[in-house]
Design a protein around this motif. Structure first.
Motif, PDB file in Angstrom:
ATOM      1  N   ALA A   9       0.829  -1.209   0.000  1.00  0.00           N
ATOM      2  CA  ALA A   9       0.000   0.000   0.000  1.00  0.00           C
ATOM      3  C   ALA A   9       0.862   1.258   0.000  1.00  0.00           C
ATOM      4  N   HIS A  99      -6.277  10.530   2.937  1.00  0.00           N
ATOM      5  CA  HIS A  99      -4.838  10.626   3.162  1.00  0.00           C
ATOM      6  C   HIS A  99      -4.467  12.101   3.336  1.00  0.00           C
ATOM      7  N   ASN A 151      -6.303   3.795   2.530  1.00  0.00           N
ATOM      8  CA  ASN A 151      -5.005   3.147   2.701  1.00  0.00           C
ATOM      9  C   ASN A 151      -4.838   2.589   4.111  1.00  0.00           C
ATOM     10  N   GLN A 179      -4.782   3.869  -4.151  1.00  0.00           N
ATOM     11  CA  GLN A 179      -4.890   2.490  -3.666  1.00  0.00           C
ATOM     12  C   GLN A 179      -5.657   1.562  -4.610  1.00  0.00           C
ATOM     13  N   LYS A 202       2.475   2.186  -6.972  1.00  0.00           N
ATOM     14  CA  LYS A 202       1.768   1.229  -6.113  1.00  0.00           C
ATOM     15  C   LYS A 202       1.257   0.081  -6.985  1.00  0.00           C
ATOM     16  N   THR A 311      -5.566  -4.537   1.642  1.00  0.00           N
ATOM     17  CA  THR A 311      -4.915  -3.872   2.771  1.00  0.00           C
ATOM     18  C   THR A 311      -5.685  -4.203   4.035  1.00  0.00           C
ATOM     19  N   SER A 361      -0.273  -5.154   3.789  1.00  0.00           N
ATOM     20  CA  SER A 361      -0.839  -4.895   2.458  1.00  0.00           C
ATOM     21  C   SER A 361      -0.160  -5.819   1.456  1.00  0.00           C
TER      22      SER A 361
END
Length: 386
Positions: A9, A99, A151, A179, A202, A311, A361
């Protein structure tokens, strides 16, 4: 002992070998800047950039290749979008699972540009009720900005329902796909997005320092560039070109990184995103079904596997997450991430602030054997109590 990496993640690892090969090929045999010369190597560098745009257009069903704008990373992409779009008096709606790449620029603009901000509280599972978005809409609401998946908890947000609401009220929608890009099929047109922010490092399996935006044609007219400079086009003009993508791409791009990202996109197409997601969810389900049977462990997020990414956040009674991460790393060579994961509001929402959680993750290159080993290691640490 082999290292086991469960922090996908944050950034995916390892990368497909073709990513490394593409970056080496550029570095050894091309090396030139795209659009900064008429010689072969500069043209070949430009071809790398264009091919990456074409693959991203296909992946996200973007309007056109030039509507893909490369930036330094997704944080840069989100900051650019918010700073360019929002004006004093504008109202923005976001969620409590965001985030800091969303929350911090919004807080800055709230303080310094007098925008109005509404943060919708999600449930303890990290689930957002679209009805709460509708209730928060005001006369001056300009934008909804939302993470596609948390996340912290892995919870996937109800973007389809929110897209219908935003169309009804004729406001803009910015989706943070940090994500989800490379894990979920994301259709820019079907979701009626105005801005999609993505990162390359990612689940897209590319290198760090790659990312960008997909923007709609109307948004391309609205957004104002805040970085001006060389583009290799219209060099006789002292003003920034007004056409895409040059309007928003001043300066030399990260061509070696984009070469790696382009190769990663080939890998994703070859392997198939649905296959990748199925594998990661199998690992996630196995991990979850085991820890649910351990009374000392609290699991966060939804139990619906169709509404989560790979995750998983947990806490363990009488153990600090950082201590557990230290033990897993130093004794068992298992790399996980403890703490707040740059998402303090999310942890306040699920009740794990200020210590945070222990986050696992999983990625496409992880195996079921690695998951089983990690579960045994975690259980052993809990039983030994130190």
């Amino acid at each position: 002992m082999k290292y086991i990496y469960f922090d996908n993640a944050a950034t995916s690892y390892p990368k497909p070998i073709m990513v490394l090969n593409a970056m080496q090929e550029y570095f050894l045999n091309i090396g030139a800047s795209p659009g900064r010369g008429g010689y072969k190597n500069s043209i070949n560098a430009g071809r790398i950039i264009f091919e990456a745009r074409s693959k991203l257009k296909k992946l996200f069903n973007a309007p056109k290749e030039e509507n893909i704008i490369f930036t330094l990373n997704i944080t840069h992409a989100i900051n650019f979008s918010l700073n360019s779009l929002l004006k004093p008096g504008d109202h923005v709606i976001t969620s409590s699972m965001e985030h800091n790449s969303v929350i911090r620029p919004l807080r800055f603009l709230e303080k310094n540009r007098n925008i109005e901000l509404s943060i919708i509280n999600c449930s303890k599972e990290g689930i957002l009720d679209p009805g709460e978005i509708r209730k928060a809409i005001k006369r001056n609401t300009k934008l909804i900005v939302l993470t596609h998946a948390s996340n912290v908890t892995g919870t996937i947000m109800p973007v389809e329902e929110i897209s219908k609401i935003k169309q009804e009220y004729e406001i803009f929608l910015l989706l943070d796909t940090a994500q989800t890009a490379g894990f979920l099929d994301i259709d820019f047109k079907k979701l009626n997005l105005d801005i999609l922010a993505f990162t390359g490092h990612k689940s897209l399996l590319g290198p760090q320092g790659t990312g960008g935006l997909v923007i709609s044609d109307p948004m391309a007219e609205i957004l104002i560039p805040f970085i001006h400079g060389g583009t290799g086009s219209k060099s006789e003009n002292e003003f920034q070109p007004d056409f895409l993508p040059d309007k928003f791409e001043a300066g030399t791009p990260n061509t070696i990184g984009i070469a790696g990202l382009s190769a990663a996109l080939d890998f994703l197409e070859k392997e198939n995103i649905k296959k990748i997601r199925a594998h990661e969810l199998r690992l996630t389900e196995r991990f979850i079904e085991t820890i649910k049977e351990i009374p000392e462990i609290t699991l966060y997020g939804t139990g619906n596997k169709d509404r989560r990414v790979s995750t998983v956040s947990i806490t363990v009674k009488d153990f600090d997450p950082s201590f557990l991460a230290y033990k897993l790393d130093n004794i068992y060579n298992i790399m996980v991430r403890p703490g707040l994961h740059c998402a303090p509001l999310a942890h306040k929402t699920i009740g794990t602030f200020p210590h945070g959680t222990l986050r696992f993750s999983f990625g496409y290159f992880n195996t079921m054997e690695e998951v089983e080993f990690a579960l045994k290691a975690l259980i052993k640490i809990i039983k030994e109590g130190e």
